[in-house]
Design an enzyme around this catalytic site. Structure first.
Site, PDB file in Angstrom:
ATOM      1  N   ASP A   6      39.017  48.589  51.363  1.00 34.20           N
ATOM      2  CA  ASP A   6      39.982  49.056  50.780  1.00 34.20           C
ATOM      3  C   ASP A   6      41.163  47.702  50.784  1.00 34.20           C
ATOM      4  OD1 ASP A   6      41.918  50.682  49.254  1.00 34.20           O
ATOM      5  OD2 ASP A   6      42.596  51.759  50.976  1.00 34.20           O
ATOM      6  N   ASN A  14      37.218  56.063  40.662  1.00 38.68           N
ATOM      7  CA  ASN A  14      37.229  54.812  40.415  1.00 38.68           C
ATOM      8  C   ASN A  14      37.296  54.805  38.805  1.00 38.68           C
ATOM      9  OD1 ASN A  14      36.224  53.256  43.455  1.00 38.68           O
ATOM     10  ND2 ASN A  14      38.309  54.116  42.779  1.00 38.68           N
TER      11      ASN A  14
END
Ligand code: FPP
Length: 237
Positions: A18, A66
């Site tokens: 991340d 995503n």
């Protein structure tokens, strides 16, 4: 400070990569530049996990959520994944068993073939298991598993009372693997974000204030040292 030899041998780790977007933004670069650097870090950390002789490492590369990102970014990540699929053959000589977690049926047919091929070719390898989660979601994985079990009941192969925790583990993408000892999330976030929901039941959570593209082997050492200080009781005393 390097980790003492053997301090991580046999561990299973899940990594939520991340902070790529923030890394790029800080430098005035497009988000895809963050993912490109993140993919380089991903490849180096795999090599380091091999050196540490981990039992397994799972990288969260692309979640089922995503897809909602701009097409340019999604395409950029998928392109990087495609490049990795070509390079993945390198890991054959490093003795990795590569397993892809997630629903691959919506990915490019060429990618699906390469993924199946890599899994086949590395199936007998005895080194670190390398799980790469692409179009993966923990809830979706559980739903898929429940459907598999329901079908077995319908087919008369399984009785409902025979469904236990081992039966559920056995229909997940990680079937046959041990659960992660800890989940590592860089970038200062503290969420699981639909990652390994079932497998992480007793995992420790280690968060680190470093963006993934800046993540180094020393950071992994620090995360493992942090994990090693935790006392795991699995609900007991
Ligand atoms: C999260 O950072 C990262 C992703 C959604 C993609 C991760 C992909 C890679 C590291 C490269 C491609 C993967 C492979 C397997 C080669 P973010 O974009 O959410 O960062 P932010 O929170 O700072 O916006």
């Amino acid at each position: 400070m390097a980790l003492e030899p053997g301090r991580a041998k046999g561990l299973s780790i899940g990594i939520i990569m991340d902070g790529n977007g923030r890394w790029a933004k800080k430098r005035g670069l497009p988000r895809t530049a963050g993912h490109t650097k993140g993919a380089e870090v991903f490849r180096d950390i795999i090599r380091y996990c091999n050196e540490l002789e981990l039992a397994s490492v799972t990288f969260y590369a692309f979640s089922t959520e995503n897809w909602s990102r701009p097409a340019e970014e999604v395409n950029g990540i998928m392109k990087l994944f495609g490049e990795y699929l070509v390079m993945a053959y390198d890991y054959q000589k490093e003795n990795n068993r590569v397993v892809f977690l997630g629903d691959r049926s919506v990915l490019l047919p060429k990618y699906q073939e390469q993924m199946n091929d890599i899994e086949q070719k590395t199936r007998g390898n005895t080194g670190t298991i390398l799980n790469v989660a692409v179009n993966y979601g923990g809830r979706q994985e559980l739903v898929r598993g429940i459907r598999i079990l329901a079908q077995r009941v319908l087919d008369g192969q399984l009785r409902p009372e025979e469904i236990d925790a081992d039966a559920v583990s056995g229909v997940l993408y990680t079937a046959g693997q041990r659960d992660p000892d800890f989940i590592l999330r860089p970038s200062g976030e503290h969420r699981l974000s639909n990652f390994m929901l079932w497998q992480a039941s007793y995992a420790e959570f280690v968060d680190m204030d470093v963006l993934w593209p800046d993540f180094t082997r020393d950071d992994l050492d620090r995360a493992i040292e942090e994990y090693n200080t935790r006392s795991r009781r699995f609900g007991g005393l």
